[in-house]
Design a protein around this motif. Structure first.
Motif, PDB file in Angstrom:
ATOM      1  N   ALA A   1       0.837  -1.202   0.000  1.00  0.00           N
ATOM      2  CA  ALA A   1       0.000   0.000   0.000  1.00  0.00           C
ATOM      3  C   ALA A   1       0.875   1.257   0.000  1.00  0.00           C
ATOM      4  O   ALA A   1       0.565   2.240  -0.684  1.00  0.00           O
ATOM      5  N   GLY A   2       1.971   1.195   0.734  1.00  0.00           N
ATOM      6  CA  GLY A   2       2.881   2.343   0.791  1.00  0.00           C
ATOM      7  C   GLY A   2       3.517   2.644  -0.561  1.00  0.00           C
ATOM      8  O   GLY A   2       3.580   3.804  -0.990  1.00  0.00           O
ATOM      9  N   ILE A   3       3.996   1.610  -1.234  1.00  0.00           N
ATOM     10  CA  ILE A   3       4.585   1.828  -2.565  1.00  0.00           C
ATOM     11  C   ILE A   3       3.519   2.401  -3.501  1.00  0.00           C
ATOM     12  O   ILE A   3       3.769   3.327  -4.269  1.00  0.00           O
ATOM     13  N   GLY A   4       2.325   1.850  -3.427  1.00  0.00           N
ATOM     14  CA  GLY A   4       1.227   2.325  -4.272  1.00  0.00           C
ATOM     15  C   GLY A   4       0.943   3.801  -4.052  1.00  0.00           C
ATOM     16  O   GLY A   4       0.757   4.566  -5.009  1.00  0.00           O
ATOM     17  N   ALA A   5       0.939   4.214  -2.798  1.00  0.00           N
ATOM     18  CA  ALA A   5       0.650   5.616  -2.475  1.00  0.00           C
ATOM     19  C   ALA A   5       1.758   6.535  -2.987  1.00  0.00           C
ATOM     20  O   ALA A   5       1.491   7.578  -3.598  1.00  0.00           O
ATOM     21  N   LEU A   6       2.997   6.138  -2.761  1.00  0.00           N
ATOM     22  CA  LEU A   6       4.119   6.996  -3.137  1.00  0.00           C
ATOM     23  C   LEU A   6       4.248   7.119  -4.658  1.00  0.00           C
ATOM     24  O   LEU A   6       4.499   8.196  -5.193  1.00  0.00           O
ATOM     25  N   ARG A   7       4.051   6.022  -5.352  1.00  0.00           N
ATOM     26  CA  ARG A   7       4.150   6.060  -6.817  1.00  0.00           C
ATOM     27  C   ARG A   7       2.965   6.793  -7.454  1.00  0.00           C
ATOM     28  O   ARG A   7       3.012   7.145  -8.634  1.00  0.00           O
ATOM     29  N   SER A   8       1.906   7.007  -6.687  1.00  0.00           N
ATOM     30  CA  SER A   8       0.734   7.709  -7.212  1.00  0.00           C
ATOM     31  C   SER A   8       0.764   9.198  -6.923  1.00  0.00           C
ATOM     32  O   SER A   8      -0.198   9.905  -7.228  1.00  0.00           O
ATOM     33  N   GLY A   9       1.829   9.678  -6.307  1.00  0.00           N
ATOM     34  CA  GLY A   9       1.987  11.117  -6.185  1.00  0.00           C
ATOM     35  C   GLY A   9       1.527  11.743  -4.892  1.00  0.00           C
ATOM     36  O   GLY A   9       1.293  12.955  -4.841  1.00  0.00           O
ATOM     37  N   ILE A  10       1.407  10.960  -3.838  1.00  0.00           N
ATOM     38  CA  ILE A  10       1.077  11.548  -2.546  1.00  0.00           C
ATOM     39  C   ILE A  10       2.188  12.527  -2.135  1.00  0.00           C
ATOM     40  O   ILE A  10       3.353  12.326  -2.498  1.00  0.00           O
ATOM     41  N   GLY A  11       1.835  13.590  -1.406  1.00  0.00           N
ATOM     42  CA  GLY A  11       2.848  14.558  -0.979  1.00  0.00           C
ATOM     43  C   GLY A  11       3.767  13.981   0.092  1.00  0.00           C
ATOM     44  O   GLY A  11       4.986  13.954  -0.057  1.00  0.00           O
ATOM     45  N   LYS A  12       3.147  13.492   1.155  1.00  0.00           N
ATOM     46  CA  LYS A  12       3.900  12.817   2.216  1.00  0.00           C
ATOM     47  C   LYS A  12       3.082  11.631   2.712  1.00  0.00           C
ATOM     48  O   LYS A  12       1.851  11.629   2.624  1.00  0.00           O
ATOM     49  N   LEU A  13       3.769  10.641   3.248  1.00  0.00           N
ATOM     50  CA  LEU A  13       3.081   9.446   3.715  1.00  0.00           C
ATOM     51  C   LEU A  13       3.534   9.098   5.121  1.00  0.00           C
ATOM     52  O   LEU A  13       4.737   8.986   5.388  1.00  0.00           O
ATOM     53  N   MET A  14       2.555   8.942   5.998  1.00  0.00           N
ATOM     54  CA  MET A  14       2.827   8.526   7.379  1.00  0.00           C
ATOM     55  C   MET A  14       2.211   7.141   7.563  1.00  0.00           C
ATOM     56  O   MET A  14       1.004   6.965   7.365  1.00  0.00           O
TER      57      MET A  14
ATOM     58  N   VAL B   1       2.902  -3.600 -10.121  1.00  0.00           N
ATOM     59  CA  VAL B   1       1.820  -2.689 -10.513  1.00  0.00           C
ATOM     60  C   VAL B   1       2.241  -1.251 -10.222  1.00  0.00           C
ATOM     61  O   VAL B   1       2.195  -0.376 -11.096  1.00  0.00           O
ATOM     62  N   SER B   2       2.692  -1.034  -9.012  1.00  0.00           N
ATOM     63  CA  SER B   2       3.102   0.322  -8.625  1.00  0.00           C
ATOM     64  C   SER B   2       4.291   0.815  -9.439  1.00  0.00           C
ATOM     65  O   SER B   2       4.354   1.988  -9.815  1.00  0.00           O
ATOM     66  N   GLU B   3       5.228  -0.078  -9.691  1.00  0.00           N
ATOM     67  CA  GLU B   3       6.429   0.349 -10.416  1.00  0.00           C
ATOM     68  C   GLU B   3       6.113   0.733 -11.861  1.00  0.00           C
ATOM     69  O   GLU B   3       6.880   1.442 -12.502  1.00  0.00           O
ATOM     70  N   LEU B   4       4.999   0.266 -12.379  1.00  0.00           N
ATOM     71  CA  LEU B   4       4.604   0.627 -13.749  1.00  0.00           C
ATOM     72  C   LEU B   4       3.830   1.941 -13.806  1.00  0.00           C
ATOM     73  O   LEU B   4       3.627   2.504 -14.881  1.00  0.00           O
ATOM     74  N   LEU B   5       3.394   2.431 -12.665  1.00  0.00           N
ATOM     75  CA  LEU B   5       2.562   3.642 -12.645  1.00  0.00           C
ATOM     76  C   LEU B   5       3.196   4.862 -13.328  1.00  0.00           C
ATOM     77  O   LEU B   5       2.522   5.550 -14.094  1.00  0.00           O
ATOM     78  N   PRO B   6       4.462   5.163 -13.048  1.00  0.00           N
ATOM     79  CA  PRO B   6       5.033   6.370 -13.660  1.00  0.00           C
ATOM     80  C   PRO B   6       4.962   6.345 -15.190  1.00  0.00           C
ATOM     81  O   PRO B   6       4.748   7.382 -15.819  1.00  0.00           O
ATOM     82  N   GLU B   7       5.117   5.183 -15.768  1.00  0.00           N
ATOM     83  CA  GLU B   7       5.034   5.076 -17.226  1.00  0.00           C
ATOM     84  C   GLU B   7       3.569   5.179 -17.667  1.00  0.00           C
ATOM     85  O   GLU B   7       3.235   5.890 -18.612  1.00  0.00           O
TER      86      GLU B   7
ATOM     87  N   THR C   1      -2.149  -2.722  -2.973  1.00  0.00           N
ATOM     88  CA  THR C   1      -1.614  -1.700  -3.864  1.00  0.00           C
ATOM     89  C   THR C   1      -2.703  -0.683  -4.214  1.00  0.00           C
ATOM     90  O   THR C   1      -2.472   0.535  -4.169  1.00  0.00           O
ATOM     91  N   LEU C   2      -3.877  -1.171  -4.542  1.00  0.00           N
ATOM     92  CA  LEU C   2      -4.985  -0.271  -4.882  1.00  0.00           C
ATOM     93  C   LEU C   2      -5.333   0.646  -3.709  1.00  0.00           C
ATOM     94  O   LEU C   2      -5.597   1.846  -3.900  1.00  0.00           O
ATOM     95  N   THR C   3      -5.337   0.110  -2.522  1.00  0.00           N
ATOM     96  CA  THR C   3      -5.657   0.922  -1.346  1.00  0.00           C
ATOM     97  C   THR C   3      -4.680   2.091  -1.198  1.00  0.00           C
ATOM     98  O   THR C   3      -5.084   3.232  -0.918  1.00  0.00           O
ATOM     99  N   GLY C   4      -3.409   1.808  -1.405  1.00  0.00           N
ATOM    100  CA  GLY C   4      -2.421   2.885  -1.339  1.00  0.00           C
ATOM    101  C   GLY C   4      -2.628   3.912  -2.441  1.00  0.00           C
ATOM    102  O   GLY C   4      -2.509   5.118  -2.215  1.00  0.00           O
TER     103      GLY C   4
END
Ligand SMILES: Nc1ncnc2c1ncn2[C@@H]1O[C@H](COP(=O)(O)O)[C@@H](O)[C@H]1O
Ligand SMILES: Nc1ncnc2c1ncn2[C@@H]1O[C@H](COP(=O)(O)O)[C@@H](O)[C@H]1O
Ligand SMILES: Nc1ncnc2c1ncn2[C@@H]1O[C@H](COP(=O)(O)O)[C@@H](O)[C@H]1O
Ligand SMILES: Nc1ncnc2c1ncn2[C@@H]1O[C@H](COP(=O)(O)O)[C@@H](O)[C@H]1O
Ligand SMILES: [Mg+2]
Ligand SMILES: [Mg+2]
Ligand SMILES: [Mg+2]
Ligand SMILES: [Mg+2]
Lengths: 266, 266, 266, 266
Positions: A36-49, A254-260, A207-210
């Protein structure tokens, strides 16, 4: 859905995209929090706690150094200590302790944070009416437990049951599985067409949740935020499928493909 | 062998592909569990539960967040607590404690789970007749210990000895090494032609064990499941060999090449 | 800025490029130390010593095995034990303990090490005049706390406030955010034009701190060292932007792009 | 040197390429053991046993699951318990405890294992005459401590001093740095021409030590084993230099480039 995707404002700073709170992961299911954390970060969250155990934080930090940790964050929330400055909260992946979850939810319901509720935090429950949205992300098995409707019945009438639940409970209902249904309390209904059976593997829901946490923290329109997360999640699996065997796909891929995948939509 | 490889059903969910139980890894050999775990996940298992020590779980979880953990899972199995809902079980990689292994095997023999027995769990032993298959994966040195036949004799007559053992014990016997032999109790015999000396390095057998767990959990025909695992394991080494030095291949690379290798067979 | 970038001397050994001391990371913010560490190593530091807790060191070491660790290094510095042979020191990322930070700074001010002060170590403070440079790297929020000037006022007049602070305090002031301003005590002023909103995510500032530590440890001219670090940091985000969505950029990606970005400048 | 590089025998198994024992890494320098381990595994060692602390093993195992661990292996060796079945041993990277090192060396000298002595294990010492080779890998600073000759003098006359030491002590002397000199007790002398200043960063020597352990464990001719390790180590840096900035090279990158670099020589 893509039309509603916003261009990243060029004068932005990390505060512009919001800080998300992720309550996830336990000693026997640490990976859910990581996914979930990787998913959130790769999706453009500002900061993650990430609120999780010290053991789990020690596992995650080498892989997502971009996150911050609140050790025993779930317990802290139960005790009424919700970290300050959050924009949205996701709870559930890899959480087994039902009592702590219920306690945390009661506290979170009082806040004005949009809440994403998934996995271990899904159950038969009445949702209070509150200002900020509640988003539930059950797969058919979880939706069956939430509603008492047997899985085969749900699957025969996915739109009907998702919409009914969304309207009765006043919550955004993301009924996952092939052709994920997104039902809104106001009667709006989306059916997603992306994704494939490569996603049928443990962890892809985390991943989706993040991703949802990130899109809801950083985008203005919540409907398109939810729809975009589901849509891009599936797009990643479809991009993978062009060159790789579906069965080889992992939730972290899944998350690693997001930027592309997201490049063409910014 | 490829003809028997099934296309991933598009309406599938993770339950469709089964949950595998992996009992592997110890404090001085933690990597075996990781290698088998990566192999299983890259081969399309639905869900993976790894029974290992807390120390080992802490090592694995950052690299394969897609897995779940049963801390001290081997001990739990010895005590009769086999996790529910499993489709198959693999035991052995990185396990040194013979007494615990024997205890766990006695419990596992009573279940109807197909059993993959490798490495530390291989030994001189009589296998009970039971409904689900037992698959043994010895290299020649381990096969020698199991049978009392000296290695050079085995190597001169690999098909003969593998078949004899398979038929006498009623177990699927995968005699590894160049041109791995797969012998079935009904007399069927395969000889694998893929793979190369790049595989002659610690850990590649653990990768195969994980792959077998995945294929057996997710495919219907057990003969083709076993044959496909062995076949694709070798294909990865052959793909590597096209651009990289054989001696540089690591066991984890084998698994990472699977999505590309299997693409043409889905 | 590129003109001042030195070619790596071919007869060099690791001593040629200096050893940097990084005081960063805490149990709830371990990642800051990792990000700064990756940034420093990818920027060509000769050797890197990270002073952090044992828990944090255990997290970092698998990802940056090239670094050495001083367990509880911050405390050691407070006690006057600055590791020998250092060329520069960076302090602040992921450090919450204000009292320890102040204690360490008092000791570090007495040394002749150039000091980079960031994040948790930034505050309202008078800087002593000393031989080696002090470099501060606030984002507008931190600069506001340091100066008492509200963020909107700062942002309307970034050059003015940065220069004023640099000259009054005698410190190099790197005021971050879009078009980072670098102000030197002697009145020199740079405005950076590289970078984009992909950098608006937690952790990118930590990466910059590590890069500054490396450039200051290994380059001769401090002005160009600071300017180059800021410039290349932004270049990485710009290179990413050519093929990937800005929102998908992570702070660790910035460092991983450095070897490609810097190639044309060596 | 390449002419002597053997093709990997196709009927080989992991035993064919030997098991190496690596005594390296400590709580404040865990990475040295990891770098040497990656180097050994990428260079084609059959099996690798790493003797280090439990803390360090926990750090390494996620990154090199292909290795096995002997917790507190250095202490075990001091107590006379050298693991069975080893083909060669390397000692020194990341080891600070001089007393333990001396104790271990006394035990190791009695074995018939080729010994690679590096870093913390290098010092002023008389080497016993024994059947198996001793290989020392000092950089000029370490060589100065070993010999009492000042670094500038050594650097002016590298071939002379390396050969003198090799002949007087009866050990293979690898005097590192630009144009590494390899001197054999019989008077043979090699000067390496590969490599560049990208290697001037902490950790690259550890990588070389691991490579030496692998080549000596798996190749027949020790002279070419040593020369090949040094040669390929430099080749990796030269391949990197074609597309990436030298200053961005990390010690672990060296190992990751080995499979491509060695391809043309198999
Ligand atoms: N056959 C499929 N086709 C498309 N998406 C799928 C399929 N199976 C699973 N998924 C998606 O994968 C995720 C699984 O979530 P979970 O069951 O919570 O792990 C959800 O987003 C599903 O919509
Ligand atoms: N020379 C070789 N050619 C082909 N496959 C090999 C060779 N050496 C080892 N293997 C395979 O690598 C794996 C080694 O397993 P293990 O000995 O348990 O680590 C088995 O799958 C072997 O069949
Ligand atoms: N919109 C933006 N455009 C360019 N650079 C940015 C932008 N937002 C943040 N940055 C850079 O990203 C880093 C953020 O640092 P920090 O706020 O300490 O995490 C600084 O180097 C900023 O200059
Ligand atoms: N300037 C240079 N040119 C070529 N090789 C180098 C250079 N600097 C360091 N090396 C190599 O990098 C390694 C450094 O080892 P160490 O000093 O033990 O970390 C040795 O193999 C050196 O030969
Ligand atoms: Mg789920
Ligand atoms: Mg094996
Ligand atoms: Mg910052
Ligand atoms: Mg060294």
């Amino acid at each position: 859905m893509k039309q509603t995707f916003q261009k990243r404002e060029q004068g932005a700073h990390k505060g512009t995209f919001g800080t998300g709170l992720l309550l996830a992961g336990s000693d026997e299911m640490p990976g859910s929090a990581l996914l979930a954390g990787i998913g959130a970060l790769r999706s453009g969250i500002g900061k993650l706690m990430i609120g999780t155990s010290r053991f789990v934080a020690g596992i995650l930090a080498g892989r997502i150094p971009e996150a911050m940790y609140a050790h025993d964050g779930l317990k802290k929330v139960v005790d009424g200590q919700v970290p300050k400055g959050m924009k949205a909260c996701a709870i559930g992946p890899g959480l087994p302790d039902q009592k702590a979850i219920e306690g945390a939810l009661q506290v979170l319901f009082q806040t004005d944070l949009p809440l994403i509720i998934d996995a271990g935090a899904l159950g038969e429950r009445q949702y209070p009416s509150r200002k900020a949205e509640i988003i539930l992300t059950p797969h058919p098995g979880e939706f069956s437990k939430m509603t008492g409707v047997p899985v085969p019945d749900i699957q025969k009438n996915r739109l009907h049951f998702a919409l009914k639940y969304a309207q009765e409970q006043g919550v955004i209902t993301v009924l996952k599985g092939r052709n994920t249904v997104i039902a809104f309390p106001d009667g709006d209904l989306f059916v997603n067409e992306t994704g494939n059976a490569g996603l049928a593997k443990g962890g892809t829901g985390d991943t989706l949740t993040g991703m949802l946490l990130a899109f809801i923290s950083s985008e203005k329109d919540i409907k398109s935020a939810v729809a975009n997360a589901v849509y891009f999640h599936g797009c990643c699996a479809d991009l993978w499928d062009k060159t790789k065997a579906q069965r080889g796909l992992l939730a972290s891929d899944v998350s690693e493909l997001l930027p592309e995948v997201m490049k063409n939509f910014e």
